[in-house]
Design a protein around this motif. Structure first.
Motif, PDB file in Angstrom:
ATOM      1  N   ALA A 144       0.834  -1.207   0.000  1.00 43.21           N
ATOM      2  CA  ALA A 144       0.000   0.000   0.000  1.00 43.21           C
ATOM      3  C   ALA A 144       0.869   1.257   0.000  1.00 43.21           C
ATOM      4  N   GLY A 145       0.533   2.206  -0.849  1.00 45.15           N
ATOM      5  CA  GLY A 145       1.214   3.490  -0.838  1.00 45.15           C
ATOM      6  C   GLY A 145       2.644   3.451  -1.337  1.00 45.15           C
ATOM      7  N   GLU A 146       3.398   4.483  -0.973  1.00 43.89           N
ATOM      8  CA  GLU A 146       4.795   4.618  -1.379  1.00 43.89           C
ATOM      9  C   GLU A 146       5.688   4.630  -0.156  1.00 43.89           C
ATOM     10  N   LEU A 147       6.753   3.876  -0.219  1.00 37.98           N
ATOM     11  CA  LEU A 147       7.702   3.813   0.886  1.00 37.98           C
ATOM     12  C   LEU A 147       8.647   5.010   0.868  1.00 37.98           C
ATOM     13  N   LEU A 148       9.295   5.245   2.001  1.00 34.37           N
ATOM     14  CA  LEU A 148      10.283   6.311   2.105  1.00 34.37           C
ATOM     15  C   LEU A 148      11.637   5.828   1.595  1.00 34.37           C
ATOM     16  N   THR A 149      11.652   5.294   0.391  1.00 38.18           N
ATOM     17  CA  THR A 149      12.910   4.895  -0.232  1.00 38.18           C
ATOM     18  C   THR A 149      13.475   6.078  -1.003  1.00 38.18           C
ATOM     19  N   ASP A 150      14.796   6.247  -0.895  1.00 37.57           N
ATOM     20  CA  ASP A 150      15.489   7.371  -1.535  1.00 37.57           C
ATOM     21  C   ASP A 150      14.947   8.710  -1.050  1.00 37.57           C
ATOM     22  N   LYS A 151      14.397   8.698   0.167  1.00 39.62           N
ATOM     23  CA  LYS A 151      13.875   9.929   0.779  1.00 39.62           C
ATOM     24  C   LYS A 151      14.159   9.873   2.274  1.00 39.62           C
ATOM     25  N   LEU A 152      14.680  10.965   2.815  1.00 42.86           N
ATOM     26  CA  LEU A 152      14.885  11.096   4.251  1.00 42.86           C
ATOM     27  C   LEU A 152      13.804  12.020   4.790  1.00 42.86           C
ATOM     28  N   LEU A 153      12.937  11.488   5.647  1.00 41.76           N
ATOM     29  CA  LEU A 153      11.886  12.291   6.271  1.00 41.76           C
ATOM     30  C   LEU A 153      12.427  12.848   7.577  1.00 41.76           C
ATOM     31  N   VAL A 154      12.409  14.169   7.709  1.00 35.40           N
ATOM     32  CA  VAL A 154      12.868  14.815   8.942  1.00 35.40           C
ATOM     33  C   VAL A 154      11.759  15.703   9.477  1.00 35.40           C
ATOM     34  N   PHE A 155      11.695  15.808  10.799  1.00 32.99           N
ATOM     35  CA  PHE A 155      10.693  16.692  11.385  1.00 32.99           C
ATOM     36  C   PHE A 155      11.206  17.299  12.675  1.00 32.99           C
ATOM     37  N   ASN A 156      10.635  18.439  13.018  1.00 36.02           N
ATOM     38  CA  ASN A 156      10.919  19.131  14.269  1.00 36.02           C
ATOM     39  C   ASN A 156       9.609  19.335  15.001  1.00 36.02           C
ATOM     40  N   ALA A 157       9.506  18.812  16.198  1.00 36.57           N
ATOM     41  CA  ALA A 157       8.249  18.860  16.931  1.00 36.57           C
ATOM     42  C   ALA A 157       7.949  20.243  17.497  1.00 36.57           C
ATOM     43  N   LYS A 158       8.962  21.096  17.621  1.00 33.09           N
ATOM     44  CA  LYS A 158       8.697  22.447  18.119  1.00 33.09           C
ATOM     45  C   LYS A 158       7.814  23.217  17.146  1.00 33.09           C
ATOM     46  N   THR A 159       8.106  23.073  15.872  1.00 35.98           N
ATOM     47  CA  THR A 159       7.351  23.809  14.849  1.00 35.98           C
ATOM     48  C   THR A 159       6.376  22.912  14.099  1.00 35.98           C
ATOM     49  N   MET A 160       6.494  21.592  14.303  1.00 37.79           N
ATOM     50  CA  MET A 160       5.731  20.588  13.562  1.00 37.79           C
ATOM     51  C   MET A 160       5.947  20.725  12.048  1.00 37.79           C
ATOM     52  N   ASP A 161       7.183  21.052  11.708  1.00 42.03           N
ATOM     53  CA  ASP A 161       7.569  21.084  10.301  1.00 42.03           C
ATOM     54  C   ASP A 161       8.081  19.709   9.885  1.00 42.03           C
ATOM     55  N   PHE A 162       7.504  19.161   8.827  1.00 44.12           N
ATOM     56  CA  PHE A 162       7.945  17.899   8.243  1.00 44.12           C
ATOM     57  C   PHE A 162       8.448  18.181   6.833  1.00 44.12           C
ATOM     58  N   ARG A 163       9.551  17.554   6.457  1.00 46.02           N
ATOM     59  CA  ARG A 163      10.000  17.697   5.075  1.00 46.02           C
ATOM     60  C   ARG A 163      10.701  16.418   4.629  1.00 46.02           C
ATOM     61  N   LYS A 164      10.618  16.151   3.347  1.00 44.46           N
ATOM     62  CA  LYS A 164      11.273  15.000   2.765  1.00 44.46           C
ATOM     63  C   LYS A 164      12.429  15.481   1.894  1.00 44.46           C
ATOM     64  N   ILE A 165      13.588  14.870   2.118  1.00 46.84           N
ATOM     65  CA  ILE A 165      14.789  15.222   1.370  1.00 46.84           C
ATOM     66  C   ILE A 165      15.132  14.052   0.448  1.00 46.84           C
ATOM     67  N   SER A 166      15.216  14.322  -0.834  1.00 45.61           N
ATOM     68  CA  SER A 166      15.570  13.259  -1.776  1.00 45.61           C
ATOM     69  C   SER A 166      17.037  12.896  -1.609  1.00 45.61           C
ATOM     70  N   VAL A 167      17.309  11.595  -1.561  1.00 44.05           N
ATOM     71  CA  VAL A 167      18.679  11.109  -1.431  1.00 44.05           C
ATOM     72  C   VAL A 167      18.924  10.072  -2.525  1.00 44.05           C
ATOM     73  N   ALA A 168      20.064  10.177  -3.183  1.00 46.50           N
ATOM     74  CA  ALA A 168      20.365   9.285  -4.302  1.00 46.50           C
ATOM     75  C   ALA A 168      21.286   8.153  -3.868  1.00 46.50           C
ATOM     76  N   LYS A 169      21.110   7.027  -4.492  1.00 41.55           N
ATOM     77  CA  LYS A 169      22.025   5.907  -4.285  1.00 41.55           C
ATOM     78  C   LYS A 169      23.371   6.290  -4.887  1.00 41.55           C
ATOM     79  N   ARG A 170      24.438   6.204  -4.102  1.00 42.43           N
ATOM     80  CA  ARG A 170      25.755   6.638  -4.559  1.00 42.43           C
ATOM     81  C   ARG A 170      26.526   5.474  -5.189  1.00 42.43           C
ATOM     82  N   ASP A 171      27.012   5.689  -6.384  1.00 45.03           N
ATOM     83  CA  ASP A 171      27.814   4.657  -7.056  1.00 45.03           C
ATOM     84  C   ASP A 171      29.071   4.334  -6.267  1.00 45.03           C
ATOM     85  N   ASN A 172      29.578   5.338  -5.519  1.00 47.25           N
ATOM     86  CA  ASN A 172      30.809   5.129  -4.748  1.00 47.25           C
ATOM     87  C   ASN A 172      30.536   4.848  -3.273  1.00 47.25           C
ATOM     88  N   CYS A 173      29.303   4.488  -2.946  1.00 48.92           N
ATOM     89  CA  CYS A 173      28.972   4.142  -1.554  1.00 48.92           C
ATOM     90  C   CYS A 173      29.871   2.975  -1.125  1.00 48.92           C
TER      91      CYS A 173
END
Length: 269
Positions: A215-244
């Protein structure tokens, strides 16, 4: 052919009513095997919600005992559990909540010499730990074994999570190596708002159920961060690194390592 009892159909009726879950999805949940690493702040809500959902087998690994200071956020434990094994305490709560769920307890810590043997028995791994060495160990072991996992981290008023599925970005694609000493304090040094653990843990539980039901979409290649003081949520796209160093084209990490916890020296003013 589904063989749910009347009691189970009633217990899981709100899942079964969902068109994205249904009886087929609930069967997938029942057949799932999930390992929760850490029965603490994140592991508590994860374990409770997965047990309530009817995950067939929940592995719980934690070598620690309940401390009074844990109870502010580790809601699976109660005052009478202080001094008792966290893993056994969590197991007892699962049994009380849902007798259909099988629990496997490891009264130990995840280490380089046991990680692969333990995680090979499970379909999905949840990082409910509070220190960087084990987070990198979970990542490396899961990548090596081809296992999906949910990362979670909390500190003060902040939380972050992402879901790794083989072929997608891993923890080292985002954070290459454990931080040096005196860079990032632990929760026991800097503090954490108790409810943050519940907020993030329930997200990890939801990701787990989405993984099994599709069901739905997973948080793959995305970092979900939030701050409870402001209740700001944001998703940051992250790429798979060839040199990981672990999941890249030419990985330099070929065996598991137990890193030392690099704690901050908190100065008094």
């Amino acid at each position: 052919m589904f063989d749910f009892s009347e009691e189970e159909l009633n217990r899981y009726s709100r899942h079964i009513l969902l068109k994205d879950v249904g009886v087929e999805g609930q069967e997938k949940i029942r057949n799932a095997k999930v390992l929760v690493v850490g029965a603490g702040g994140l592991g508590s809500p994860v374990i409770l919600y997965l047990a309530a959902a009817g995950i067939g087998t929940i592995g719980i690994i934690d070598g620690d005992v309940v401390d009074l200071s844990n109870l502010q956020r580790q809601i699976i434990h109660t005052t009478k559990d202080v001094g008792y094994s966290k893993a056994l305490s969590a197991q007892e709560k699962v049994k009380a909540l849902n007798p259909h769920v099988k629990t496997v307890v490891y009264r130990d810590f995840l280490r380089a010499d046991n990680a692969l043997d333990i995680i090979k028995e499970y379909d999905f791994i949840i990082d409910g730990t509070d220190n960087f060495p084990v987070k990198f160990l979970i990542n490396d072991a899961c990548v090596m074994a081809g296992k999906p996992f949910s990362h979670g981290g909390i500190l003060r008023f902040d939380g972050q999570t992402f879901t790794h599925v083989p072929g997608h970005s891993c923890y080292r694609c985002i954070f290459n190596a454990p931080p040096p000493a005196n860079l990032v304090p632990t929760c026991s040094q800097a503090g954490v708002l108790g409810a943050i653990a519940g907020m993030l843990g329930t997200i990890q539980a939801a990701e787990t159920l989405k993984y099994f039901t599709g069901a739905g979409e997973l948080l793959t290649d995305k970092l979900l961060v939030f701050n409870a003081k402001t209740m700001d949520f944001r998703k940051i796209s992250v790429a798979k690194r060839d040199n990981c160093p672990i999941c890249g084209h030419n990985p330099s990490i070929t065996e598991l390592v137990d890193y030392e916890q690099a704690a901050c020296e908190m100065k008094k003013h």
